[in-house]
Motif scaffolding. Structure first.
Motif, PDB file in Angstrom:
ATOM      1  N   GLY A 236       0.828  -1.193   0.000  1.00  0.00           N
ATOM      2  CA  GLY A 236       0.000   0.000   0.000  1.00  0.00           C
ATOM      3  C   GLY A 236       0.859   1.238   0.000  1.00  0.00           C
ATOM      4  N   PRO A 237       0.305   2.370  -0.417  1.00  0.00           N
ATOM      5  CA  PRO A 237       1.090   3.593  -0.497  1.00  0.00           C
ATOM      6  C   PRO A 237       1.435   4.185   0.855  1.00  0.00           C
ATOM      7  CG  PRO A 237      -1.215   4.030  -0.991  1.00  0.00           C
ATOM      8  CD  PRO A 237      -1.079   2.542  -0.865  1.00  0.00           C
ATOM      9  N   ALA A 238       0.790   3.707   1.932  1.00  0.00           N
ATOM     10  CA  ALA A 238       1.022   4.299   3.247  1.00  0.00           C
ATOM     11  C   ALA A 238       2.217   3.701   3.968  1.00  0.00           C
ATOM     12  CB  ALA A 238      -0.223   4.138   4.108  1.00  0.00           C
ATOM     13  N   GLU A 239       2.899   2.702   3.370  1.00  0.00           N
ATOM     14  CA  GLU A 239       3.966   2.021   4.083  1.00  0.00           C
ATOM     15  C   GLU A 239       5.125   2.952   4.405  1.00  0.00           C
ATOM     16  OE1 GLU A 239       5.198  -1.451   2.073  1.00  0.00           O
ATOM     17  OE2 GLU A 239       3.372  -2.545   2.491  1.00  0.00           O
ATOM     18  N   THR A 240       5.552   3.746   3.422  1.00  0.00           N
ATOM     19  CA  THR A 240       6.658   4.663   3.651  1.00  0.00           C
ATOM     20  C   THR A 240       6.321   5.627   4.770  1.00  0.00           C
ATOM     21  OG1 THR A 240       7.305   4.495   1.338  1.00  0.00           O
ATOM     22  CG2 THR A 240       8.113   6.391   2.564  1.00  0.00           C
ATOM     23  N   HIS A 241       5.137   6.170   4.726  1.00  0.00           N
ATOM     24  CA  HIS A 241       4.694   7.121   5.740  1.00  0.00           C
ATOM     25  C   HIS A 241       4.671   6.461   7.116  1.00  0.00           C
ATOM     26  CE1 HIS A 241       2.541  10.522   7.380  1.00  0.00           C
ATOM     27  NE2 HIS A 241       1.571   9.727   7.808  1.00  0.00           N
ATOM     28  N   VAL A 242       4.192   5.233   7.166  1.00  0.00           N
ATOM     29  CA  VAL A 242       4.059   4.530   8.447  1.00  0.00           C
ATOM     30  C   VAL A 242       5.431   4.221   9.042  1.00  0.00           C
ATOM     31  CG1 VAL A 242       3.348   2.356   9.488  1.00  0.00           C
ATOM     32  CG2 VAL A 242       1.794   3.565   7.970  1.00  0.00           C
ATOM     33  N   VAL A 243       6.356   3.701   8.231  1.00  0.00           N
ATOM     34  CA  VAL A 243       7.677   3.337   8.739  1.00  0.00           C
ATOM     35  C   VAL A 243       8.404   4.569   9.268  1.00  0.00           C
ATOM     36  CG1 VAL A 243       9.927   2.407   8.091  1.00  0.00           C
ATOM     37  CG2 VAL A 243       7.852   1.308   7.271  1.00  0.00           C
ATOM     38  N   LYS A 244       8.316   5.677   8.546  1.00  0.00           N
ATOM     39  CA  LYS A 244       8.995   6.889   8.993  1.00  0.00           C
ATOM     40  C   LYS A 244       8.427   7.388  10.311  1.00  0.00           C
ATOM     41  CE  LYS A 244      10.494   8.582   4.471  1.00  0.00           C
ATOM     42  NZ  LYS A 244      10.390   9.675   3.488  1.00  0.00           N
ATOM     43  N   LYS A 245       7.101   7.386  10.420  1.00  0.00           N
ATOM     44  CA  LYS A 245       6.500   7.854  11.669  1.00  0.00           C
ATOM     45  C   LYS A 245       6.832   6.925  12.817  1.00  0.00           C
ATOM     46  CE  LYS A 245       2.645  10.769  10.294  1.00  0.00           C
ATOM     47  NZ  LYS A 245       1.208  11.041  10.469  1.00  0.00           N
ATOM     48  N   LEU A 246       6.853   5.645  12.542  1.00  0.00           N
ATOM     49  CA  LEU A 246       7.163   4.679  13.586  1.00  0.00           C
ATOM     50  C   LEU A 246       8.585   4.871  14.097  1.00  0.00           C
ATOM     51  CD1 LEU A 246       6.239   2.202  15.176  1.00  0.00           C
ATOM     52  CD2 LEU A 246       7.037   0.791  13.299  1.00  0.00           C
ATOM     53  N   CYS A 247       9.543   5.028  13.175  1.00  0.00           N
ATOM     54  CA  CYS A 247      10.937   5.210  13.578  1.00  0.00           C
ATOM     55  C   CYS A 247      11.129   6.521  14.337  1.00  0.00           C
ATOM     56  CB  CYS A 247      11.849   5.174  12.354  1.00  0.00           C
ATOM     57  SG  CYS A 247      11.922   3.564  11.557  1.00  0.00           S
ATOM     58  N   LYS A 248      10.470   7.571  13.858  1.00  0.00           N
ATOM     59  CA  LYS A 248      10.618   8.851  14.547  1.00  0.00           C
ATOM     60  C   LYS A 248      10.064   8.779  15.959  1.00  0.00           C
ATOM     61  CE  LYS A 248      10.623  11.874  10.498  1.00  0.00           C
ATOM     62  NZ  LYS A 248       9.913  12.939   9.767  1.00  0.00           N
ATOM     63  N   THR A 249       8.935   8.098  16.109  1.00  0.00           N
ATOM     64  CA  THR A 249       8.353   8.000  17.445  1.00  0.00           C
ATOM     65  C   THR A 249       9.245   7.184  18.362  1.00  0.00           C
ATOM     66  OG1 THR A 249       6.178   8.052  16.401  1.00  0.00           O
ATOM     67  CG2 THR A 249       6.258   7.429  18.702  1.00  0.00           C
ATOM     68  N   VAL A 250       9.785   6.068  17.835  1.00  0.00           N
ATOM     69  CA  VAL A 250      10.645   5.220  18.652  1.00  0.00           C
ATOM     70  C   VAL A 250      11.942   5.942  18.999  1.00  0.00           C
ATOM     71  CG1 VAL A 250      11.984   3.094  18.678  1.00  0.00           C
ATOM     72  CG2 VAL A 250       9.663   3.091  17.780  1.00  0.00           C
ATOM     73  N   ALA A 251      12.612   6.491  17.955  1.00  0.00           N
ATOM     74  CA  ALA A 251      13.944   7.049  18.146  1.00  0.00           C
ATOM     75  C   ALA A 251      13.909   8.428  18.788  1.00  0.00           C
ATOM     76  CB  ALA A 251      14.666   7.115  16.801  1.00  0.00           C
ATOM     77  N   PHE A 252      13.056   9.316  18.250  1.00  0.00           N
ATOM     78  CA  PHE A 252      13.104  10.704  18.683  1.00  0.00           C
ATOM     79  C   PHE A 252      12.423  10.932  20.023  1.00  0.00           C
ATOM     80  CE2 PHE A 252      13.191  12.100  13.969  1.00  0.00           C
ATOM     81  CZ  PHE A 252      14.428  11.503  13.853  1.00  0.00           C
ATOM     82  N   ARG A 253      11.418  10.169  20.313  1.00  0.00           N
ATOM     83  CA  ARG A 253      10.651  10.434  21.524  1.00  0.00           C
ATOM     84  C   ARG A 253      11.097   9.554  22.690  1.00  0.00           C
ATOM     85  NH1 ARG A 253       6.030  13.352  20.093  1.00  0.00           N
ATOM     86  NH2 ARG A 253       6.649  14.609  18.298  1.00  0.00           N
ATOM     87  N   HIS A 254      10.939   8.266  22.531  1.00  0.00           N
ATOM     88  CA  HIS A 254      11.127   7.392  23.686  1.00  0.00           C
ATOM     89  C   HIS A 254      12.605   7.183  24.016  1.00  0.00           C
ATOM     90  CE1 HIS A 254       9.759   4.401  26.586  1.00  0.00           C
ATOM     91  NE2 HIS A 254      10.786   3.656  26.205  1.00  0.00           N
ATOM     92  N   LEU A 255      13.405   6.759  23.037  1.00  0.00           N
ATOM     93  CA  LEU A 255      14.805   6.450  23.312  1.00  0.00           C
ATOM     94  C   LEU A 255      15.589   7.686  23.714  1.00  0.00           C
ATOM     95  CD1 LEU A 255      15.539   3.911  20.439  1.00  0.00           C
ATOM     96  CD2 LEU A 255      14.937   3.429  22.806  1.00  0.00           C
ATOM     97  N   ASP A 256      15.272   8.825  23.091  1.00  0.00           N
ATOM     98  CA  ASP A 256      15.981  10.054  23.456  1.00  0.00           C
ATOM     99  C   ASP A 256      15.573  10.556  24.833  1.00  0.00           C
ATOM    100  OD1 ASP A 256      17.314   9.996  21.106  1.00  0.00           O
ATOM    101  OD2 ASP A 256      16.087  11.491  20.094  1.00  0.00           O
ATOM    102  N   SER A 257      14.279  10.583  25.080  1.00  0.00           N
ATOM    103  CA  SER A 257      13.805  11.161  26.341  1.00  0.00           C
ATOM    104  C   SER A 257      14.208  10.323  27.546  1.00  0.00           C
ATOM    105  CB  SER A 257      12.285  11.323  26.302  1.00  0.00           C
ATOM    106  OG  SER A 257      11.655  10.066  26.105  1.00  0.00           O
ATOM    107  N   HIS A 258      14.379   8.999  27.362  1.00  0.00           N
ATOM    108  CA  HIS A 258      14.748   8.135  28.474  1.00  0.00           C
ATOM    109  C   HIS A 258      16.220   7.730  28.451  1.00  0.00           C
ATOM    110  CE1 HIS A 258      10.351   7.701  28.331  1.00  0.00           C
ATOM    111  NE2 HIS A 258      10.425   7.389  29.608  1.00  0.00           N
TER     112      HIS A 258
END
Length: 767
Positions: A236-258
């Motif tokens: 589906g066309p949303a895969e690129t969008h989903v993977v990028k958002k998922l990585c940003k949420t994992v890397a930028f928010r949780h791993l950085d903040s903790h």
């Protein structure tokens, strides 16, 4: 009508028979004792009535919800479970067209259970929601919202109940609930996008907190991947969008903040889950997100940067070959930039421009090792032609003295050279190519060979290792490392093959240049045991990989020249001289067993035996243990003789080339070699500055018309001379060596003519 005629019927049971049929059917499913469970016969009647009159579904659901609320308020949890079971059966039995009439009451009932304080009710509501999530709906729902369930299930994932078993059950239920929410919403375009930041900021931390080391993951770890990547596993066309958002949420928010990058193991585990779960063609999206995050954290502590780099390394191992994406050089450019920044931080002691945050040399070295390892991991995923491009790219980034003056301190230039050469070695070690012309093109080989003449021993050793790994296509180098004074080649089980046409072209084009640099590198005073071992391995690999009569004779001639060099007798220490003699002994022992007549091997064996008795320090077995304290006395009996070797090769297929052994091998230093031998980069920078200053000095001579006229005439003569010189250069580059030598010898015996001195200069360069 019943409620209008009998308004008080709901307050007493005297008119129960006059109640609506659906209410009577609902009441009949509840037994007198809740432990008896649902009355199955009456439940079948209720299901049949609901299917026969689907317009009554909303009333049935509302009344079931009313009964459940009443029993919940009375703390009669057995009847609560019976009511939920009845609603689940109605959901599964109803057709897709009429399910919306039942869903709203069902979801409102689940909210009541999730808002209760009893953990077993939370688990009951979660199990019911999962059954609902597995139902495929055909009709759209415009007003349904799952925001409450996302929030509540995420909260359950953070449960801190005092009982460990209960806490584990609640957390597992929360994860399973989030899985149901993702499954229910991800394929429904009319629902709110579950990948929006407001949802992911709740879901991702709730999942990751259960992956951390202090959590019992035995029962949790198998439930997380499907929640994270349900959308990514479909086309589906949303895969690129989903993977990028998922990585940003994992890397930028949780791993950085903790601050979870520093532990490194947890961050690697998180991205392993993502990489293993998505399709291979989308792996490069994760790599790009991690590279961007690495650049964003370029001024973070070394431990954070090292954690991100290690995640990149593991991600490169997981992804399929060639899936780095279209911007392959961008990956290596980012890693090399981080390597250079780390060197700057290591020298300054700070990792920010304001010089407020200190760093240490061990931390930066740990990061540098991680970057070099990651470069090798990425190179392993690339096809052969892209690895060649990467090696050329890295070689272009290595600072060369006099050509790359903007390096700052000389120590910085040296460290950058070492780091980039280590990176190049990581790429070259797994490199396999059948064509040496492709593996070692002129644009790569010439700058690489220039580093063999650097005075830094670490740089020379790295270059020798790179050359060996690229030439050693059949992995014979590992068999040559542990050799003794009189080893048997047959016992080494070397893999040999005939010299191909491409190999012959490589020999004609680059062999003499390669021999010259090996010869000059052997005379460096700062060489150690590892350098001599690397020299022998390189000579052995050349003899095995490029096995033909001409190459073997050239290598024997080179070894004899190393043995009798004047520099060897005058300038080098006792250890260096013993090391070179040990290399000569081991190399001739190997070459004599690669095809020449047995007489050559007999001569080598005789000299080796004599050395074992009289001068064991000249053999590879004893170079580090029995070095004489006095000056070396080299008797003829312990040296390999060119005349004996020529006699041994006479009458064989090597006889056509054996006469060249009597010609001394004396390569001359070129301008490139002299430039490479400068002690530091500061010398090159100062030399360049002196030249610029001299060019900028004002001239006292006046320019006249006669001066301009003579300059124009000289220019025409100079152009003609340059044209003739280019013709001579082309001739000397393409003609055989014997023809060049014969031609120059004839020119020297006759009267000198214009260009004779240039003949000699070009001849020396070719030799």
């Amino acid at each position: 009508l019943y409620n209008y005629i009998f308004p008080c019927a709901g307050l007493c049971g005297c008119c129960w028979a006059l109640r609506p049929r659906y209410k009577r059917l609902v009441d009949n499913i509840f037994p007198e004792d809740p432990e008896d469970g649902l009355v199955k016969a009456n439940m079948e009647k209720l299901t049949f009535f609901a299917l026969s009159a689907p317009e009554k579904l909303d009333r049935i659901a509302a009344y079931l919800s009313e009964r459940l609320t009443r029993e919940l308020n009375r703390h009669r949890y057995g009847y609560v479970s019976i009511a939920m079971e009845a609603m689940e059966q109605l959901l599964l039995a109803c057709h897709c067209q009429s399910i919306n009439l039942l869903v709203e009451s069902f979801l409102s009932t689940l909210r009541l259970l999730l808002e209760a304080e009893k953990p077993h009710l939370h688990i009951l509501a979660t199990n019911s929601f999962l059954k609902f999530a597995n139902i495929e709906e055909d009709t759209p729902s415009y007003h349904r919202s799952y925001d409450f369930f996302v929030s509540r299930f995420s909260e359950m994932c953070h449960s801190d109940h005092h009982d460990p078993n209960t806490k584990l059950k609640i957390r597992v239920s929360g994860i399973r609930g989030l899985q149901g929410v993702v499954r229910k919403t991800v394929d429904d375009e009319l629902q709110a996008n579950i990948w929006e930041p407001r949802h992911m900021e709740q879901i991702v931390p709730a999942l990751l907190v259960n992956l951390q080391p202090h959590v019992d993951k035995i029962r949790l770890k198998s439930r997380i991947p499907l929640v994270l990547v349900k959308q990514c596993s479909t086309e589906g066309p949303a895969e690129t969008h989903v993977v990028k958002k998922l990585c940003k949420t994992v890397a930028f928010r949780h791993l950085d903040s903790h601050s979870l990058w520093e532990g490194r193991g947890f961050a690697v585990r998180c991205f392993q889950i993502i990489m293993y779960s998505i399709q291979s063609q989308h792996s490069h999206l994760v790599i790009q997100q991690l590279l961007g995050h690495l650049d964003a954290n370029s001024r973070s502590p070394a431990s954070v940067r090292a954690g991100i780099v290690e995640v990149l390394s593991e991600a490169a191992v997981i992804e399929a070959a060639g899936s780095v994406g279209p911007t392959v050089l961008e990956v290596f450019n980012t890693l090399l930039r981080q390597l250079r920044q780390s060197v700057d931080y290591q020298l300054t002691g700070y990792y920010d421009n304001a010089r407020k945050h200190k760093t240490t040399s061990p931390e930066e070295k740990m990061l540098q090792d991680a970057v070099i390892k990651t470069i090798g991991s990425f190179a392993n995923t690339l096809p052969v032609y892209q690895r060649s491009e990467v090696m050329l790219f890295i070689m272009g980034r290595i600072p060369v003295p006099g050509i790359y003056p903007a390096l700052g301190s000389p120590n910085a230039g040296r460290m950058i050279q070492v780091m980039l050469l280590k990176s190049l070695l990581q790429v070259s070690e797994p490199y396999e190519s059948n064509n040496l012309l492709t593996a070692l093109p002129s644009s790569f080989l010439e700058p690489l060979l220039s580093f063999t003449l650097m005075e830094d021993p670490e740089i020379r050793l790295l270059v020798l290792s790179i050359l060996t790994s690229l030439i050693d296509r059949r992995h014979n180098a590992c068999r040559l490392i542990s050799t003794s004074a009189a080893f048997e080649v047959s016992a080494l089980e070397l893999k040999e093959d005939e010299c191909s046409r491409q190999d012959n072209l490589f020999i004609r084009k680059h062999a003499q240049r390669l021999y010259r640099h090996v010869f000059l590198a052997s005379k460096e005073e700062s060489s150690g045991h590892n350098h001599y071992r690397a020299l022998f391995t390189l000579l052995g690999v050349l003899g095995v990989e490029l096995a033909n009569e001409e190459v073997l004779v050239d290598l024997i001639r080179l070894v004899l020249a190393m043995q009798v060099s004047r520099v060897l007798q005058e300038n080098l220490s006792v250890f260096n001289r013993c090391g070179i003699h040990a290399v000569c002994s081991a190399s001739l022992n190997l070459l004599s067993q690669l095809g020449p007549p047995p007489a050559l091997r007999q001569h080598v064996a005789e000299v080796t035996e004599t050395r074992q008795k009289e001068a064991p320090y000249l053999l590879p077995d004893h170079i580090l243990f029995r070095i004489p304290e006095k000056e070396l006395k080299m008797d003829e009996a312990i040296l390999f003789k060119a005349s004996k070797i020529c006699e041994a090769l006479a009458g064989s297929s090597y006889s056509t080339h054996s006469e060249r052994i009597n010609t001394p091998y004396t390569p001359e230093l070129t301008d490139e070699d002299r430039l490479s031998r400068r002690k530091s980069i500061v010398d090159a920078v100062s030399l360049q500055m002196d030249m610029e200053l001299n060019c900028c000095k004002p001239q006292s001579e006046q320019i006249t018309f006669e001066t301009l006229k003579s300059a124009v005439d000289d220019r025409g003569i100079a152009e003609e001379e340059e044209r003739k010189r280019m013709q001579l250069v082309e001739r000397f580059q393409t003609a055989p060596f014997e023809e060049i030598a014969a031609h120059c010898g004839a020119r020297v015996r006759t009267e000198p003519q214009p260009g004779v001195f240039f003949f000699h200069k070009v001849l020396k360069h070719q030799i």
